[in-house]
Design a protein around this motif. Sequence first.
Motif, PDB file in Angstrom:
ATOM      1  N   ASN A   1      18.940  37.404   7.195  1.00  0.00           N
ATOM      2  CA  ASN A   1      20.042  36.620   6.646  1.00  0.00           C
ATOM      3  C   ASN A   1      20.649  37.322   5.432  1.00  0.00           C
ATOM      4  O   ASN A   1      21.331  36.704   4.628  1.00  0.00           O
ATOM      5  N   ARG A   2      20.403  38.633   5.333  1.00  0.00           N
ATOM      6  CA  ARG A   2      20.824  39.344   4.130  1.00  0.00           C
ATOM      7  C   ARG A   2      22.336  39.387   3.976  1.00  0.00           C
ATOM      8  O   ARG A   2      22.851  39.449   2.868  1.00  0.00           O
ATOM      9  N   THR A   3      23.089  39.419   5.074  1.00  0.00           N
ATOM     10  CA  THR A   3      24.541  39.485   4.981  1.00  0.00           C
ATOM     11  C   THR A   3      25.083  38.296   4.214  1.00  0.00           C
ATOM     12  O   THR A   3      25.896  38.444   3.291  1.00  0.00           O
ATOM     13  N   ILE A   4      24.638  37.091   4.579  1.00  0.00           N
ATOM     14  CA  ILE A   4      25.101  35.884   3.896  1.00  0.00           C
ATOM     15  C   ILE A   4      24.721  35.944   2.419  1.00  0.00           C
ATOM     16  O   ILE A   4      25.538  35.669   1.537  1.00  0.00           O
TER      17      ILE A   4
ATOM     18  N   ARG B   1      26.318  36.659  -3.262  1.00  0.00           N
ATOM     19  CA  ARG B   1      26.156  37.332  -4.552  1.00  0.00           C
ATOM     20  C   ARG B   1      27.453  38.039  -4.969  1.00  0.00           C
ATOM     21  O   ARG B   1      27.860  37.994  -6.130  1.00  0.00           O
ATOM     22  N   LYS B   2      28.101  38.695  -3.998  1.00  0.00           N
ATOM     23  CA  LYS B   2      29.354  39.386  -4.319  1.00  0.00           C
ATOM     24  C   LYS B   2      30.446  38.390  -4.702  1.00  0.00           C
ATOM     25  O   LYS B   2      31.213  38.621  -5.638  1.00  0.00           O
ATOM     26  N   LEU B   3      30.506  37.276  -3.989  1.00  0.00           N
ATOM     27  CA  LEU B   3      31.499  36.263  -4.317  1.00  0.00           C
ATOM     28  C   LEU B   3      31.227  35.679  -5.702  1.00  0.00           C
ATOM     29  O   LEU B   3      32.153  35.442  -6.483  1.00  0.00           O
ATOM     30  N   TYR B   4      29.950  35.465  -5.994  1.00  0.00           N
ATOM     31  CA  TYR B   4      29.563  34.954  -7.316  1.00  0.00           C
ATOM     32  C   TYR B   4      30.004  35.927  -8.410  1.00  0.00           C
ATOM     33  O   TYR B   4      30.566  35.523  -9.438  1.00  0.00           O
ATOM     34  N   ASP B   5      29.785  37.239  -8.185  1.00  0.00           N
ATOM     35  CA  ASP B   5      30.170  38.248  -9.174  1.00  0.00           C
ATOM     36  C   ASP B   5      31.678  38.302  -9.377  1.00  0.00           C
ATOM     37  O   ASP B   5      32.159  38.693 -10.449  1.00  0.00           O
ATOM     38  N   ASN B   6      32.436  37.930  -8.348  1.00  0.00           N
ATOM     39  CA  ASN B   6      33.893  37.989  -8.419  1.00  0.00           C
ATOM     40  C   ASN B   6      34.533  36.664  -8.804  1.00  0.00           C
ATOM     41  O   ASN B   6      35.757  36.522  -8.718  1.00  0.00           O
ATOM     42  N   SER B   7      33.711  35.696  -9.213  1.00  0.00           N
ATOM     43  CA  SER B   7      34.244  34.356  -9.481  1.00  0.00           C
ATOM     44  C   SER B   7      34.698  34.157 -10.920  1.00  0.00           C
ATOM     45  O   SER B   7      35.190  33.085 -11.260  1.00  0.00           O
ATOM     46  N   ASN B   8      34.515  35.164 -11.763  1.00  0.00           N
ATOM     47  CA  ASN B   8      34.962  35.079 -13.161  1.00  0.00           C
ATOM     48  C   ASN B   8      34.409  33.838 -13.873  1.00  0.00           C
ATOM     49  O   ASN B   8      35.132  33.136 -14.589  1.00  0.00           O
TER      50      ASN B   8
ATOM     51  N   ILE C   1      20.863  28.159   0.538  1.00  0.00           N
ATOM     52  CA  ILE C   1      21.284  29.557   0.697  1.00  0.00           C
ATOM     53  C   ILE C   1      21.858  30.084  -0.614  1.00  0.00           C
ATOM     54  O   ILE C   1      21.610  31.229  -1.002  1.00  0.00           O
ATOM     55  N   THR C   2      22.603  29.229  -1.330  1.00  0.00           N
ATOM     56  CA  THR C   2      23.141  29.635  -2.625  1.00  0.00           C
ATOM     57  C   THR C   2      22.007  29.962  -3.586  1.00  0.00           C
ATOM     58  O   THR C   2      22.002  31.000  -4.255  1.00  0.00           O
ATOM     59  N   ARG C   3      21.041  29.074  -3.635  1.00  0.00           N
ATOM     60  CA  ARG C   3      19.916  29.277  -4.548  1.00  0.00           C
ATOM     61  C   ARG C   3      19.142  30.533  -4.187  1.00  0.00           C
ATOM     62  O   ARG C   3      18.831  31.357  -5.047  1.00  0.00           O
ATOM     63  N   ASP C   4      18.802  30.691  -2.882  1.00  0.00           N
ATOM     64  CA  ASP C   4      18.027  31.853  -2.454  1.00  0.00           C
ATOM     65  C   ASP C   4      18.768  33.157  -2.748  1.00  0.00           C
ATOM     66  O   ASP C   4      18.168  34.159  -3.142  1.00  0.00           O
ATOM     67  N   SER C   5      20.078  33.150  -2.542  1.00  0.00           N
ATOM     68  CA  SER C   5      20.875  34.356  -2.751  1.00  0.00           C
ATOM     69  C   SER C   5      20.907  34.755  -4.221  1.00  0.00           C
ATOM     70  O   SER C   5      20.687  35.917  -4.572  1.00  0.00           O
ATOM     71  N   LEU C   6      21.191  33.777  -5.087  1.00  0.00           N
ATOM     72  CA  LEU C   6      21.347  34.071  -6.510  1.00  0.00           C
ATOM     73  C   LEU C   6      20.014  34.257  -7.219  1.00  0.00           C
ATOM     74  O   LEU C   6      19.937  34.968  -8.223  1.00  0.00           O
ATOM     75  N   ALA C   7      18.951  33.606  -6.719  1.00  0.00           N
ATOM     76  CA  ALA C   7      17.640  33.718  -7.362  1.00  0.00           C
ATOM     77  C   ALA C   7      17.168  35.166  -7.381  1.00  0.00           C
ATOM     78  O   ALA C   7      16.582  35.635  -8.361  1.00  0.00           O
ATOM     79  N   LYS C   8      17.439  35.905  -6.283  1.00  0.00           N
ATOM     80  CA  LYS C   8      17.024  37.306  -6.234  1.00  0.00           C
ATOM     81  C   LYS C   8      17.779  38.136  -7.272  1.00  0.00           C
ATOM     82  O   LYS C   8      17.224  39.036  -7.896  1.00  0.00           O
TER      83      LYS C   8
END
Length: 672
Positions: free
Chosen positions: A167-170, A175-182, A239-246
């Motif tokens: 599930n790494r793509t999601i 993470r990329k969207l989070y970084d681009n969210s200003n 999924i949000t939590r798992d993605s950002l926690a890493k």
Amino acid sequence: MEDDLLILREPLGIAKDLNRDDSYAAVLRELSHFNGQLYLFMDDVTRVLSKQELGTINALRRRVHVMITARHEIEGAFKVDLSELDEDYAVDMFYGYYKLDRERKYKEDVLAIIKADTVRSHTLLVELLAKAANRSFDSLNTFRQNLEKNGFFKVSRVRLDTGHDENRTIEESIRKLYDNSNLSVEQKRIMSLFTIMTPEKEIYGAIVRWAELDENAIEELVKLGWIVRTEGGFIIHQITRDSLAKQMDGVLKIEEYGRLLDKVADTDSYLPKDLEYMTVRKRMVLVEDVAVYITKRLERLFAESENGDENPRLLINSTYLFHNTGDVCFRLGDYEKAKTYYEKAVDIWERKLRFSPNATIYNNIGNVLRVRGNYYEALHYYEIASGIYEGSKGPEEAGIITVYCNTAGVYKALGNYNDALKYYEKAIDFSNQRASSSPMDMVATYNEIAKVFLSQGNCDRALEYCNKAITVIEHEKAQNGVTASKTYNVMSFIYLSYKELKAAEEYGRKALSIRERVLGPRHPVTASTYNNMANIKCAQGAYKEAKEFYDKALNVRLQSFGAEHPSLANLYNDIGDMYSTLEDYKNALRFFSKVLPIRKRVMGSDHLLTAKAHSNIAEACYALGDYETALKHYRASLVVYSDKLGTEHPYTQETQLSIMVLEMLIDMEEEE
């Protein structure tokens, strides 16, 4: 799954006054006879289902259709790939959140976004992208170009349908969207805190206050879809939590979040002892989330520094958190988890703070070992605790009363009643010397002394101490507390011994009502009351009700302790006695045979209770016609009875007579 099915209690018309176990059984019973079409949806299952859960699903298949959504394989289930939305549906979903292009002039840009390898119409990403576009105030064409410019679409294509590893793509896309969210510094601070919390568990308003989070920043994150507002607080998607926690691992400094650690560690205020069982369970999620994070944080701290003294406040607060969390786990009956938390607290004190922890922690570790049947290890820890207390001259030395009572309890469990009474008397003497002693501590001591006398068969002395306890309880107006329930439970034992069955049941039910409400139906202490009620029902001849109570007690204790725990021995013995009374000797033997190895291991081969276990097996085998086995067990019990009770004692003489009869029967069989 049990929680999911319990939601059906009201629709299925199941009585509200049933406890959790009975309600669950009633739900399964109703579903197994359901007429008509019924569909159950279990959304976003994140763990492997147990064999019992799979068995339940399979058993319901004839009447109920079960649909499970998960990102891993479910054994025995028919699999349908739902990893990608239909294109038109995904577009509709995007525009459901995006309000600045009502005429859909930029539909091609939407398609380019949602069909990208980094999105592939995943519902959460579609939602987050739409909300981000909505808040950017750029055109969709400009929004897409900015995503491309910032590398959002440069993610390797990986399958999305099964397993977190695949599930790494999601996760990378989020993470990329989070970084681009200003996001602002405060918003990122809030998201960091949310990543240590259990996904999709509510973060309550109190936590927002304790951590000094900016509510306006939280509201903005809700509008962007990073967190979700609920009726009781806020949640973060798994999924949000798992993605950002890493990405945020190691970034969060929980001591920077106001009084959060202090407040969570203060379990007496956050999880007061009179709080109902299920409420405690619900709130414990937050406490354990913080404890898990602190554990990881300390591991890194210890690995990076020999001294570990960069943050003494964090170390000290962590010991309180672990110690208090252990106390709550113990109260809930999660004994192994309690021991783990206590040992974490001791480890910090001894390794990093360089001085001994207070005696309470050692006492509490002893308590865990005691309830798990490791009596001699428990005595070791009680000895350490009492040594610390006896060397103390401060007000905390009053804790020695508790240690003396716990030590006495171990000796009672080992059948050493003289030493048990000696320690209880030491506790009473010490308590009488202190004006500040708690009256309810005295009640607890009276309860335990009554139980010792009851074990010795001295019901009059036991009743004397119970009446002392009742007097204090009434004076303190504490009739509905757990300590009072212990007194009621002992009173029911006493009246059962007196054959006053109505009074025995009355006190038993009073104890049970309190324990089910405060501790919950799955707590081992509640199980002891189920056991007691079963014994009362047996004495009344109500064997069907007795069996129901025995089954409840057995299920709880097996779940809490496993099949070899000392507390199971008495329960197995009581169930065996019931089957013997019913002349069902095959089942009686089955339960009596479980008692003997526990008695030998805990009390030794030469203990009177071990001898009684041999006698019970012998009687069942005798009734079943297995004379050789019966003779072997009678002889084993005779050795102990003769040594401990003497040759003139009725037990010794009855056993000798049984042996003589069996030897004659065996000789007769051989002659034939």
